[in-house]
Scaffold this motif. Structure first.
Motif, PDB file in Angstrom:
ATOM      1  N   MET A  96       0.864  -1.182   0.000  1.00  0.00           N
ATOM      2  CA  MET A  96       0.000   0.000   0.000  1.00  0.00           C
ATOM      3  C   MET A  96       0.901   1.232   0.000  1.00  0.00           C
ATOM      4  SD  MET A  96      -3.048  -1.555   0.555  1.00  0.00           S
ATOM      5  CE  MET A  96      -4.123  -0.331   1.253  1.00  0.00           C
ATOM      6  N   LEU A  97       0.939   1.935  -1.124  1.00  0.00           N
ATOM      7  CA  LEU A  97       1.793   3.110  -1.268  1.00  0.00           C
ATOM      8  C   LEU A  97       1.002   4.381  -0.982  1.00  0.00           C
ATOM      9  CD1 LEU A  97       3.615   2.101  -4.577  1.00  0.00           C
ATOM     10  CD2 LEU A  97       4.514   1.921  -2.252  1.00  0.00           C
ATOM     11  N   ASP A  98       1.647   5.316  -0.302  1.00  0.00           N
ATOM     12  CA  ASP A  98       0.998   6.583   0.050  1.00  0.00           C
ATOM     13  C   ASP A  98       1.919   7.724  -0.362  1.00  0.00           C
ATOM     14  OD1 ASP A  98      -1.246   7.950   1.674  1.00  0.00           O
ATOM     15  OD2 ASP A  98       0.587   8.818   2.508  1.00  0.00           O
ATOM     16  N   LEU A  99       1.324   8.800  -0.877  1.00  0.00           N
ATOM     17  CA  LEU A  99       2.089   9.979  -1.294  1.00  0.00           C
ATOM     18  C   LEU A  99       1.960  11.074  -0.253  1.00  0.00           C
ATOM     19  CD1 LEU A  99       1.134  10.158  -5.087  1.00  0.00           C
ATOM     20  CD2 LEU A  99       3.108   9.053  -4.043  1.00  0.00           C
ATOM     21  N   GLU A 230       7.261   7.094   2.991  1.00  0.00           N
ATOM     22  CA  GLU A 230       7.821   5.803   3.383  1.00  0.00           C
ATOM     23  C   GLU A 230       7.249   5.318   4.708  1.00  0.00           C
ATOM     24  OE1 GLU A 230      12.013   6.322   3.407  1.00  0.00           O
ATOM     25  OE2 GLU A 230      12.117   7.031   1.323  1.00  0.00           O
ATOM     26  N   THR A 231       6.956   6.250   5.619  1.00  0.00           N
ATOM     27  CA  THR A 231       6.482   5.846   6.953  1.00  0.00           C
ATOM     28  C   THR A 231       5.069   5.288   6.905  1.00  0.00           C
ATOM     29  OG1 THR A 231       5.705   8.096   7.417  1.00  0.00           O
ATOM     30  CG2 THR A 231       7.958   7.544   8.077  1.00  0.00           C
ATOM     31  N   LYS A 232       4.287   5.619   5.864  1.00  0.00           N
ATOM     32  CA  LYS A 232       2.915   5.137   5.763  1.00  0.00           C
ATOM     33  C   LYS A 232       2.767   3.985   4.767  1.00  0.00           C
ATOM     34  CE  LYS A 232       0.394   9.259   7.241  1.00  0.00           C
ATOM     35  NZ  LYS A 232      -0.680  10.226   6.895  1.00  0.00           N
ATOM     36  N   VAL A 256      11.912   0.398   1.236  1.00  0.00           N
ATOM     37  CA  VAL A 256      11.379   1.572   0.540  1.00  0.00           C
ATOM     38  C   VAL A 256      12.218   2.771   0.963  1.00  0.00           C
ATOM     39  CG1 VAL A 256       9.383   3.048   0.159  1.00  0.00           C
ATOM     40  CG2 VAL A 256       9.064   0.595   0.481  1.00  0.00           C
ATOM     41  N   GLY A 257      13.016   3.283   0.029  1.00  0.00           N
ATOM     42  CA  GLY A 257      13.933   4.370   0.379  1.00  0.00           C
ATOM     43  C   GLY A 257      14.962   3.870   1.372  1.00  0.00           C
ATOM     44  N   THR A 258      14.961   4.469   2.543  1.00  0.00           N
ATOM     45  CA  THR A 258      15.893   4.058   3.599  1.00  0.00           C
ATOM     46  C   THR A 258      15.207   3.215   4.664  1.00  0.00           C
ATOM     47  OG1 THR A 258      15.463   6.137   4.787  1.00  0.00           O
ATOM     48  CG2 THR A 258      17.318   6.109   3.252  1.00  0.00           C
ATOM     49  N   ASN A 259      13.929   2.934   4.482  1.00  0.00           N
ATOM     50  CA  ASN A 259      13.160   2.193   5.482  1.00  0.00           C
ATOM     51  C   ASN A 259      12.969   0.734   5.076  1.00  0.00           C
ATOM     52  OD1 ASN A 259      12.896   4.547   6.876  1.00  0.00           O
ATOM     53  ND2 ASN A 259      10.767   4.908   6.354  1.00  0.00           N
ATOM     54  N   ILE A 260      13.071  -0.151   6.049  1.00  0.00           N
ATOM     55  CA  ILE A 260      12.758  -1.561   5.852  1.00  0.00           C
ATOM     56  C   ILE A 260      11.315  -1.774   6.301  1.00  0.00           C
ATOM     57  CG2 ILE A 260      13.281  -3.935   6.524  1.00  0.00           C
ATOM     58  CD1 ILE A 260      16.166  -3.121   6.907  1.00  0.00           C
TER      59      ILE A 260
END
Length: 307
Positions: A96-99, A230-232, A256-260
């Motif tokens: 689930m991607l969020d902008l 990335e946090t969401k 995703v980016g720097t987040n696992i």
């Protein structure tokens, strides 16, 4: 478009009732526009949607602000694919991607280019959109206090009739990124769902495909001056409990980016709670809890209501 019809009074509204009201990120800026402005926008929007639908310019898997579509059709479309995969004894990974502040970062020059290049908006119609987007202003109202009038150099106004459709047009070609990787997807405004199904023995390949796809989506966002939140971003794998137990947890993560991103047991998908086994227990529990809460509230006013 007259300048006086391009001024918005912006009011903050909580995105969800349970969010922290002291946190500024919990609010969404809603633009109050003049009646005449919204009336003109409705006419233009109706013509634009008719043009896009007649020429099949909107993505096939876009459910927001399209006639005959809603959050219900979006959830059903994804749910049916998930059920079919489980019936075929395949595991499905859903992201689930969020902008971040998607509507507020729409670049006007890029939007006009997209309208002309991909939606064949030209001549008088393109001139109207150019006039509509240029020279916009806004005033913020908070707790009875108003800011100075400020220029608006970007964004599709939330609260306008044309804004949501402009955003769909602005992000229409993100479907090409998903199709290039062979990833199934469904869109609803700025919410993007990407998923792949695979035999349990081939989960690493599916995870790598999702990983590459999300990386390219992030690059696409940068080209449109948008940013993945990335946090969401959420990840969930669907299959029976027995099948999921065969896959090591280390093979189910995504970066995703720097987040696992660690997989979760259930996700909130456009008002519906989906759990890993699609048993809907979490959703039923939340709906029942909400109903009991409302019944308790009604009980408090029974004395004030006639029999």
């Amino acid at each position: 478009m007259p300048a006086r019809q391009k001024h918005a009074i912006v009011l903050p509204r909580l995105k969800k009732p349970d969010l922290d009201p002291t946190n500024l990120s919990s609010y969404r800026p809603i633009s109050n526009l003049s009646f005449l402005s919204k009336l003109v926008e409705r006419v233009i929007t109706a013509h634009f949607i008719s043009h896009a639908e007649e020429n099949k310019l909107f993505p096939d898997r876009q459910s927001s602000y399209c006639r005959g579509h809603s959050t219900e059709t979006a959830v059903l479309c994804v749910h049916i694919d998930l059920v079919h995969a489980i019936d075929e004894q395949r595991i499905t990974g859903l992201v689930m991607l969020d902008l971040s502040a998607a509507f507020d970062t729409v670049d006007h020059s890029i939007l006009l280019s997209v309208l002309e290049r991909r939606f064949v908006v030209c001549d008088t119609t393109l001139s109207w959109f150019t006039s509509y987007l240029s020279g916009r202003t806004q005033t913020f109202h908070v707790n009875g206090t108003s800011s100075d009038q400020l220029p608006v150099s970007c964004s599709a106004p939330q609260g306008s009739s044309a804004g949501p459709v402009e955003f769909i047009a602005y992000t229409e070609d993100v479907s090409e990124v998903f199709n290039r990787h062979g990833v199934q997807h469904h869109l609803y405004a700025d919410d993007k769902q990407a998923y792949v199904d695979t035999p349990v023995s081939d989960v690493p390949t599916a995870r790598a495909t999702l990983q590459r796809c999300i990386t390219d989506v992030g690059d696409w966002c940068s080209s449109r001056r948008l940013q993945l939140n990335e946090t969401k971003t959420e990840l969930i794998w669907f299959d029976s409990k027995k099948s999921l137990g065969k896959v090591p947890e280390s093979e189910l993560n995504l970066t995703v980016g720097t987040n696992i991103i660690q997989p979760v047991k259930s996700v909130h998908d456009l008002g519906v709670q989906l759990d890993t086994e699609l048993l809907m227990k979490t959703h039923v529990s939340k709906v029942a809890s909400r109903c009991f809460y409302l019944l308790r509230r009604l009980r408090q006013i029974t004395r004030l209501v006639g029999q």
